[in-house]
Design a protein around this motif. Structure first.
Motif, PDB file in Angstrom:
ATOM      1  N   ASP A 108      19.305  42.883  24.712  1.00 28.52           N
ATOM      2  CA  ASP A 108      18.061  42.472  25.364  1.00 28.52           C
ATOM      3  C   ASP A 108      18.250  41.145  26.094  1.00 28.52           C
ATOM      4  O   ASP A 108      18.988  40.270  25.636  1.00 28.52           O
ATOM      5  N   TRP A 109      17.560  41.016  27.217  1.00 27.46           N
ATOM      6  CA  TRP A 109      17.569  39.760  27.969  1.00 27.46           C
ATOM      7  C   TRP A 109      16.287  39.000  27.618  1.00 27.46           C
ATOM      8  O   TRP A 109      15.193  39.464  27.906  1.00 27.46           O
ATOM      9  N   ILE A 110      16.436  37.854  26.961  1.00 30.82           N
ATOM     10  CA  ILE A 110      15.269  37.131  26.461  1.00 30.82           C
ATOM     11  C   ILE A 110      15.266  35.695  26.964  1.00 30.82           C
ATOM     12  O   ILE A 110      16.267  35.181  27.462  1.00 30.82           O
ATOM     13  N   GLU A 111      14.121  35.068  26.802  1.00 31.52           N
ATOM     14  CA  GLU A 111      13.965  33.637  27.100  1.00 31.52           C
ATOM     15  C   GLU A 111      13.213  33.000  25.942  1.00 31.52           C
ATOM     16  O   GLU A 111      12.104  33.422  25.605  1.00 31.52           O
ATOM     17  N   THR A 112      13.815  32.000  25.313  1.00 30.16           N
ATOM     18  CA  THR A 112      13.203  31.313  24.189  1.00 30.16           C
ATOM     19  C   THR A 112      13.777  29.919  24.055  1.00 30.16           C
ATOM     20  O   THR A 112      14.960  29.700  24.352  1.00 30.16           O
ATOM     21  N   ASN A 113      12.941  28.980  23.672  1.00 29.30           N
ATOM     22  CA  ASN A 113      13.362  27.592  23.478  1.00 29.30           C
ATOM     23  C   ASN A 113      14.086  27.032  24.712  1.00 29.30           C
ATOM     24  O   ASN A 113      15.093  26.317  24.602  1.00 29.30           O
ATOM     25  N   ASP A 114      13.567  27.384  25.896  1.00 34.80           N
ATOM     26  CA  ASP A 114      14.099  26.903  27.179  1.00 34.80           C
ATOM     27  C   ASP A 114      15.498  27.439  27.472  1.00 34.80           C
ATOM     28  O   ASP A 114      16.214  26.874  28.311  1.00 34.80           O
ATOM     29  N   TYR A 115      15.915  28.504  26.815  1.00 36.99           N
ATOM     30  CA  TYR A 115      17.199  29.146  27.085  1.00 36.99           C
ATOM     31  C   TYR A 115      16.958  30.610  27.428  1.00 36.99           C
ATOM     32  O   TYR A 115      16.069  31.254  26.867  1.00 36.99           O
ATOM     33  N   GLU A 116      17.781  31.118  28.328  1.00 32.94           N
ATOM     34  CA  GLU A 116      17.627  32.496  28.785  1.00 32.94           C
ATOM     35  C   GLU A 116      18.984  33.178  28.809  1.00 32.94           C
ATOM     36  O   GLU A 116      19.986  32.584  29.232  1.00 32.94           O
ATOM     37  N   GLY A 117      19.042  34.413  28.325  1.00 36.22           N
ATOM     38  CA  GLY A 117      20.300  35.133  28.330  1.00 36.22           C
ATOM     39  C   GLY A 117      20.206  36.444  27.558  1.00 36.22           C
ATOM     40  O   GLY A 117      19.134  36.858  27.099  1.00 36.22           O
ATOM     41  N   GLU A 118      21.370  37.080  27.410  1.00 38.81           N
ATOM     42  CA  GLU A 118      21.470  38.368  26.721  1.00 38.81           C
ATOM     43  C   GLU A 118      21.770  38.155  25.240  1.00 38.81           C
ATOM     44  O   GLU A 118      22.644  37.364  24.884  1.00 38.81           O
ATOM     45  N   VAL A 119      21.047  38.865  24.382  1.00 38.46           N
ATOM     46  CA  VAL A 119      21.268  38.765  22.937  1.00 38.46           C
ATOM     47  C   VAL A 119      22.575  39.474  22.586  1.00 38.46           C
ATOM     48  O   VAL A 119      22.725  40.677  22.822  1.00 38.46           O
ATOM     49  N   VAL A 120      23.529  38.730  22.031  1.00 40.26           N
ATOM     50  CA  VAL A 120      24.826  39.315  21.666  1.00 40.26           C
ATOM     51  C   VAL A 120      25.044  39.335  20.157  1.00 40.26           C
ATOM     52  O   VAL A 120      25.906  40.063  19.669  1.00 40.26           O
ATOM     53  N   ASP A 121      24.261  38.564  19.399  1.00 40.79           N
ATOM     54  CA  ASP A 121      24.442  38.572  17.945  1.00 40.79           C
ATOM     55  C   ASP A 121      23.219  37.961  17.269  1.00 40.79           C
ATOM     56  O   ASP A 121      22.570  37.049  17.819  1.00 40.79           O
ATOM     57  N   ILE A 122      22.901  38.484  16.098  1.00 44.49           N
ATOM     58  CA  ILE A 122      21.840  37.935  15.246  1.00 44.49           C
ATOM     59  C   ILE A 122      22.373  37.924  13.823  1.00 44.49           C
ATOM     60  O   ILE A 122      22.644  38.979  13.251  1.00 44.49           O
ATOM     61  N   ASP A 123      22.556  36.747  13.256  1.00 46.86           N
ATOM     62  CA  ASP A 123      23.020  36.651  11.878  1.00 46.86           C
ATOM     63  C   ASP A 123      22.022  35.841  11.068  1.00 46.86           C
ATOM     64  O   ASP A 123      20.899  35.583  11.521  1.00 46.86           O
ATOM     65  N   LEU A 124      22.428  35.417   9.878  1.00 44.07           N
ATOM     66  CA  LEU A 124      21.504  34.711   8.991  1.00 44.07           C
ATOM     67  C   LEU A 124      21.346  33.238   9.348  1.00 44.07           C
ATOM     68  O   LEU A 124      20.521  32.551   8.747  1.00 44.07           O
ATOM     69  N   ARG A 125      22.097  32.750  10.304  1.00 36.82           N
ATOM     70  CA  ARG A 125      21.984  31.340  10.685  1.00 36.82           C
ATOM     71  C   ARG A 125      21.352  31.148  12.056  1.00 36.82           C
ATOM     72  O   ARG A 125      20.487  30.302  12.238  1.00 36.82           O
ATOM     73  N   ALA A 126      21.782  31.937  13.035  1.00 35.63           N
ATOM     74  CA  ALA A 126      21.331  31.718  14.401  1.00 35.63           C
ATOM     75  C   ALA A 126      21.361  33.015  15.184  1.00 35.63           C
ATOM     76  O   ALA A 126      21.988  34.002  14.788  1.00 35.63           O
ATOM     77  N   ILE A 127      20.665  32.990  16.304  1.00 32.27           N
ATOM     78  CA  ILE A 127      20.722  34.076  17.269  1.00 32.27           C
ATOM     79  C   ILE A 127      21.568  33.603  18.443  1.00 32.27           C
ATOM     80  O   ILE A 127      21.411  32.482  18.920  1.00 32.27           O
ATOM     81  N   THR A 128      22.495  34.431  18.882  1.00 32.27           N
ATOM     82  CA  THR A 128      23.428  34.060  19.945  1.00 32.27           C
ATOM     83  C   THR A 128      23.059  34.790  21.220  1.00 32.27           C
ATOM     84  O   THR A 128      22.929  36.015  21.219  1.00 32.27           O
ATOM     85  N   ILE A 129      22.885  34.021  22.306  1.00 39.91           N
ATOM     86  CA  ILE A 129      22.581  34.617  23.599  1.00 39.91           C
ATOM     87  C   ILE A 129      23.635  34.174  24.610  1.00 39.91           C
ATOM     88  O   ILE A 129      24.150  33.056  24.539  1.00 39.91           O
TER      89      ILE A 129
END
Length: 298
Positions: free
Chosen positions: A135-156
């Motif tokens: 998914d292509w998202i925008e959050t916390n003033d950052y925009e990009g493609e979601v490449v990973d979601i783990d227990l610490r952070a989401i990587t775009i």
């Protein structure tokens, strides 16, 4: 002195004998405890694989599936250890361990508030259906493609191919704009033409250019063309149309392609896209002296 040494030696032998008796008496329990420990290890391994196989049929993230299977595996081993303590008649030791674990858990919880918050937020994000890999998202003033979601952070991954790691807590607490929830995205372009231009012809030419070059635009009604203002050096308009893409990168590419297409179309029809200029309006009676007059004045 010799007598004291002999007494101490006898007591030691007596103590060793009592230990030996205890070992012999409890030998069946020790063997049972070893058997239970081995059985718990084998059970945890197979139960973990079974849980992982079941979770593979769900929509959970791979990281969450592995986490859940590992937690269940640890719980099975923990249950086996508690059974072993009971078999060895170490109930007092069990109470001491539980009391110590409670105090240690409280201390660890206070020290790792941020990490635990991110972990909980990661679990929450794993259950959000409208947020997934790709998914292509925008959050916390950052925009990009979601490449990973783990227990610490989401990587775009951003447009420039850089990776941004955003703590899960910030993603949960702040708005998320997901460009991939719909099948189409809108391209918005602002431009202007010279004051000498035929505005109706410019509008028709612009709409026809878009209709003839983008598959998602089937007819003229799909293109929104609005004249916005009389600018300092041009009459400005806003152009809007849809494309078959959910990626912000594809929107940027479509906007770039639109700019080139319109520039070519305007050049072929002698339509000027003026750059900011300043016009000086002199009175009719104002004249500039010739070179002789200028030289005399100097």
């Amino acid at each position: 002195m010799e007598k004291k040494f002999i007494d101490a030696w006898d007591k030691m032998i007596e103590k060793l004998g009592s230990w030996m008796d205890t070992i012999v008496v409890n030998l069946p329990n020790v063997l049972i405890a070893i058997f239970v420990f081995i059985l718990s290890l084998i059970a945890s391994k197979y139960i973990s694989k079974l849980i992982l196989r079941v979770l593979n049929k769900s929509n959970l993230r791979p990281s969450m599936k592995n986490l859940i299977s590992k937690i269940i595996s640890i719980l099975v081993i923990a249950i086996g250890l508690f059974l072993i303590l009971g078999i060895l008649n170490l109930s007092k030791a069990l109470n001491t361990i539980l009391a110590g674990a409670g105090v240690a858990g409280l201390a660890v919880g206070l020290a790792l508030q941020g990490a635990l918050a991110n972990t909980y937020s990661g679990i929450v994000l794993s259950y959000i259906k409208n947020l997934k890999f790709g998914d292509w998202i925008e959050t916390n003033d950052y925009e990009g493609e979601v490449v990973d979601i783990d227990l610490r952070a989401i990587t775009i991954k951003q447009v420039d191919n850089n990776l941004v790691y955003i703590p899960n807590k910030l993603v949960v607490e702040n708005p998320i704009k997901n460009y991939s929830t719909t099948s189409q995205s809108r391209v918005i372009l602002e431009c202007g033409v010279g004051y000498e231009s035929d505005l109706r012809f410019v509008k028709k030419l612009t709409i026809d250019t878009i209709v003839n070059n983008f598959d998602a635009v089937e007819n003229k009604e799909d293109v929104l063309f609005l004249w916005r203002e009389f600018g300092d050096s041009s009459i400005n308009y806003e152009l809007r149309f849809w494309i078959n893409s959910t990626s912000a990168l594809e929107v940027a590419k479509a906007k770039s392609e639109t700019m080139m297409l319109l520039k070519d179309a305007y050049d072929e029809n002698d339509i000027n896209i003026p750059f900011p200029i300043r016009t000086l309006d002199f009175p009719k009676e104002f004249t500039i002296g010739n070179e002789k007059d200028v030289s005399k004045n100097q």
